[in-house]
Design a protein around this motif. Structure first.
Motif, PDB file in Angstrom:
ATOM      1  N   GLN A 147       0.750  -1.018  -0.029  1.00  0.00           N
ATOM      2  CA  GLN A 147      -0.126  -0.258  -0.277  1.00  0.00           C
ATOM      3  C   GLN A 147       1.096   0.993   0.433  1.00  0.00           C
ATOM      4  N   HIS A 148       0.308   2.113  -0.727  1.00  0.00           N
ATOM      5  CA  HIS A 148       1.077   3.619  -0.674  1.00  0.00           C
ATOM      6  C   HIS A 148       1.919   3.726  -1.403  1.00  0.00           C
ATOM      7  N   THR A 149       2.175   2.528  -2.522  1.00  0.00           N
ATOM      8  CA  THR A 149       3.581   2.714  -3.019  1.00  0.00           C
ATOM      9  C   THR A 149       3.215   3.594  -4.126  1.00  0.00           C
ATOM     10  N   LEU A 202      -3.654   1.703  -3.398  1.00  0.00           N
ATOM     11  CA  LEU A 202      -4.161   2.351  -2.514  1.00  0.00           C
ATOM     12  C   LEU A 202      -4.855   0.999  -0.785  1.00  0.00           C
ATOM     13  N   THR A 203      -4.119   0.175  -1.280  1.00  0.00           N
ATOM     14  CA  THR A 203      -4.280  -1.152  -0.963  1.00  0.00           C
ATOM     15  C   THR A 203      -2.935  -1.950  -0.847  1.00  0.00           C
ATOM     16  N   ASP A 204      -2.484  -3.493  -0.412  1.00  0.00           N
ATOM     17  CA  ASP A 204      -1.884  -3.426  -0.493  1.00  0.00           C
ATOM     18  C   ASP A 204      -2.546  -4.747  -1.616  1.00  0.00           C
ATOM     19  N   ASP A 205      -1.142  -5.466  -2.376  1.00  0.00           N
ATOM     20  CA  ASP A 205      -1.378  -6.496  -3.458  1.00  0.00           C
ATOM     21  C   ASP A 205      -2.652  -5.823  -4.395  1.00  0.00           C
ATOM     22  N   VAL A 206      -1.527  -5.196  -4.741  1.00  0.00           N
ATOM     23  CA  VAL A 206      -2.818  -4.139  -5.936  1.00  0.00           C
ATOM     24  C   VAL A 206      -1.992  -4.852  -7.584  1.00  0.00           C
ATOM     25  N   GLU A 207      -3.612  -4.935  -9.071  1.00  0.00           N
ATOM     26  CA  GLU A 207      -2.696  -5.853  -9.756  1.00  0.00           C
ATOM     27  C   GLU A 207      -3.697  -4.825 -11.176  1.00  0.00           C
ATOM     28  N   MET A 208      -2.731  -4.068 -12.353  1.00  0.00           N
ATOM     29  CA  MET A 208      -3.593  -3.493 -12.919  1.00  0.00           C
ATOM     30  C   MET A 208      -2.616  -3.984 -14.580  1.00  0.00           C
ATOM     31  N   LEU A 209      -3.905  -4.217 -14.898  1.00  0.00           N
ATOM     32  CA  LEU A 209      -3.925  -4.325 -16.517  1.00  0.00           C
ATOM     33  C   LEU A 209      -3.795  -3.286 -17.385  1.00  0.00           C
ATOM     34  N   TYR A 210      -2.865  -2.564 -18.396  1.00  0.00           N
ATOM     35  CA  TYR A 210      -2.864  -2.162 -19.082  1.00  0.00           C
ATOM     36  C   TYR A 210      -3.051  -1.919 -20.690  1.00  0.00           C
ATOM     37  N   PHE A 211      -3.116  -1.449 -21.538  1.00  0.00           N
ATOM     38  CA  PHE A 211      -3.661  -1.412 -23.342  1.00  0.00           C
ATOM     39  C   PHE A 211      -2.930  -0.973 -23.364  1.00  0.00           C
ATOM     40  N   PHE A 245      -1.097  12.945  -4.119  1.00  0.00           N
ATOM     41  CA  PHE A 245      -1.661  12.122  -4.261  1.00  0.00           C
ATOM     42  C   PHE A 245      -2.179  11.919  -2.724  1.00  0.00           C
ATOM     43  N   PRO A 246      -3.133  10.783  -2.623  1.00  0.00           N
ATOM     44  CA  PRO A 246      -3.735  10.610  -1.864  1.00  0.00           C
ATOM     45  C   PRO A 246      -3.012  10.562   0.177  1.00  0.00           C
ATOM     46  N   HIS A 247      -1.574   9.453  -0.559  1.00  0.00           N
ATOM     47  CA  HIS A 247      -0.903   9.402   0.809  1.00  0.00           C
ATOM     48  C   HIS A 247       0.574   9.852   0.374  1.00  0.00           C
ATOM     49  N   ALA A 248       0.962  10.694   1.099  1.00  0.00           N
ATOM     50  CA  ALA A 248       2.824  10.167   1.075  1.00  0.00           C
ATOM     51  C   ALA A 248       3.108   8.725   0.447  1.00  0.00           C
ATOM     52  N   PRO A 249       4.362   8.907  -0.359  1.00  0.00           N
ATOM     53  CA  PRO A 249       4.977   7.432  -0.537  1.00  0.00           C
ATOM     54  C   PRO A 249       5.167   7.124   0.266  1.00  0.00           C
ATOM     55  N   LEU A 250       5.106   5.361   0.199  1.00  0.00           N
ATOM     56  CA  LEU A 250       5.892   5.166   1.731  1.00  0.00           C
ATOM     57  C   LEU A 250       6.997   4.053   0.695  1.00  0.00           C
ATOM     58  N   LEU A 251       7.223   3.992  -0.647  1.00  0.00           N
ATOM     59  CA  LEU A 251       7.865   3.191  -1.520  1.00  0.00           C
ATOM     60  C   LEU A 251       7.765   3.838  -2.689  1.00  0.00           C
ATOM     61  N   ILE A 252       8.516   4.163  -3.425  1.00  0.00           N
ATOM     62  CA  ILE A 252       9.110   4.552  -4.074  1.00  0.00           C
ATOM     63  C   ILE A 252      10.431   4.176  -5.364  1.00  0.00           C
ATOM     64  N   SER A 253      10.586   3.648  -6.722  1.00  0.00           N
ATOM     65  CA  SER A 253      11.925   3.162  -7.586  1.00  0.00           C
ATOM     66  C   SER A 253      12.782   4.615  -6.788  1.00  0.00           C
ATOM     67  N   GLU A 254      14.055   3.693  -7.267  1.00  0.00           N
ATOM     68  CA  GLU A 254      15.250   5.481  -7.428  1.00  0.00           C
ATOM     69  C   GLU A 254      14.715   5.483  -7.932  1.00  0.00           C
ATOM     70  N   LYS A 255      14.368   5.145  -9.667  1.00  0.00           N
ATOM     71  CA  LYS A 255      14.858   6.214 -10.544  1.00  0.00           C
ATOM     72  C   LYS A 255      13.427   7.643 -10.859  1.00  0.00           C
ATOM     73  N   ASP A 256      12.447   6.586 -10.225  1.00  0.00           N
ATOM     74  CA  ASP A 256      10.735   7.756  -9.910  1.00  0.00           C
ATOM     75  C   ASP A 256      11.228   8.878  -9.112  1.00  0.00           C
ATOM     76  N   ALA A 257      12.453   8.698  -7.921  1.00  0.00           N
ATOM     77  CA  ALA A 257      12.160   9.253  -6.928  1.00  0.00           C
ATOM     78  C   ALA A 257      13.647  10.328  -7.509  1.00  0.00           C
ATOM     79  N   ALA A 258      14.306   9.407  -8.732  1.00  0.00           N
ATOM     80  CA  ALA A 258      15.411  10.757  -9.086  1.00  0.00           C
ATOM     81  C   ALA A 258      14.665  11.618 -10.460  1.00  0.00           C
ATOM     82  N   ALA A 259      13.362  11.536 -10.578  1.00  0.00           N
ATOM     83  CA  ALA A 259      12.853  11.926 -11.401  1.00  0.00           C
ATOM     84  C   ALA A 259      13.066  13.596 -11.637  1.00  0.00           C
ATOM     85  N   PRO A 260      13.284  14.415 -12.819  1.00  0.00           N
ATOM     86  CA  PRO A 260      14.094  15.197 -13.019  1.00  0.00           C
ATOM     87  C   PRO A 260      12.188  16.044 -12.483  1.00  0.00           C
ATOM     88  N   ASP A 261      12.650  17.675 -12.333  1.00  0.00           N
ATOM     89  CA  ASP A 261      11.514  18.207 -12.603  1.00  0.00           C
ATOM     90  C   ASP A 261      11.284  18.769 -14.511  1.00  0.00           C
TER      91      ASP A 261
END
Length: 192
Positions: free
Chosen positions: A55-57, A124-133, A157-173
């Motif tokens: 949750q909150h990734t 928003l929950t644990d164990d989220v799965e999504m499908l995208y075309f 976002f509805p909550h401060a991120p508890l987990l984010i990848s290094e790539k996304d955290a280092a993304a530029p403005d």
């Protein structure tokens, strides 16, 4: 299917219209005629899935440039997520604006993300799965990422991120010269 325009140009929430009986229901996820009637993309090259354990990734905000720009249709198949679209099309009347909505296994809602828009989501929950075309194949050299909390856009976002990848955290403005010029040669971000 019911297509509801979002406040961003070309972005839609798509609600399924299930046909139910005592056994359950049946519904279409995609209908070429219905998508075409709304002026939406009808050719998809890949159907992808993503699983988020905690949750909150936060994932995003990602997009691709030039011929690699892709339309996405996003659906949550397990759990719940907050889906965000950020309009980065310079000629769009909603350039620089964002829109978010909850997609869940329960509401069965989908989000239509046009080319030139960045996309991200928070579980928003644990164990989220999504499908995208997607309408285009992944192209690492044309992938871009905008920092999820770039003050220029004020995405909430509805909550401060508890987990984010290094790539996304280092993304530029956002920098229009880099983000919108497919001819520039920059080190691509690896796919998360």
């Amino acid at each position: 299917m019911k297509f509801t325009p979002a406040p961003l140009d070309g972005v839609y929430l798509i609600d399924l219209e299930p046909r139910s009986d005592d056994r359950g229901f049946f519904s279409r996820l995609f209908c070429q005629e219905e998508f075409a009637a709304h002026g939406l993309e009808t050719s998809f090259l890949q159907f992808n899935t993503s699983f988020t354990r905690a949750q909150h990734t936060l994932r995003g905000l990602h997009y691709q440039l030039g011929d690699s720009a892709e339309v996405k249709v996003v659906k949550c198949t397990a759990g719940s997520l907050y889906d965000v679209v950020l309009d980065l099309r310079p000629d769009s009347p909603s350039f620089g604006k964002w829109f978010g909505a909850e997609l869940s296994a329960e509401n069965r809602r989908m989000m239509y993300v046009p080319r030139g828009c960045a996309h991200g989501f928070m579980s928003l929950t644990d164990d989220v799965e999504m499908l995208y075309f997607v309408s285009a194949a992944y192209d690492g050299k044309n992938e871009r990422c905008v920092r999820w909390n770039d003050p220029r856009f004020g995405v909430e976002f509805p909550h401060a991120p508890l987990l984010i990848s290094e790539k996304d955290a280092a993304a530029p403005d956002f920098d229009p010269a880099w983000h919108l010029d497919a001819g520039l040669t920059n080190t691509p971000f690896p796919r998360s």
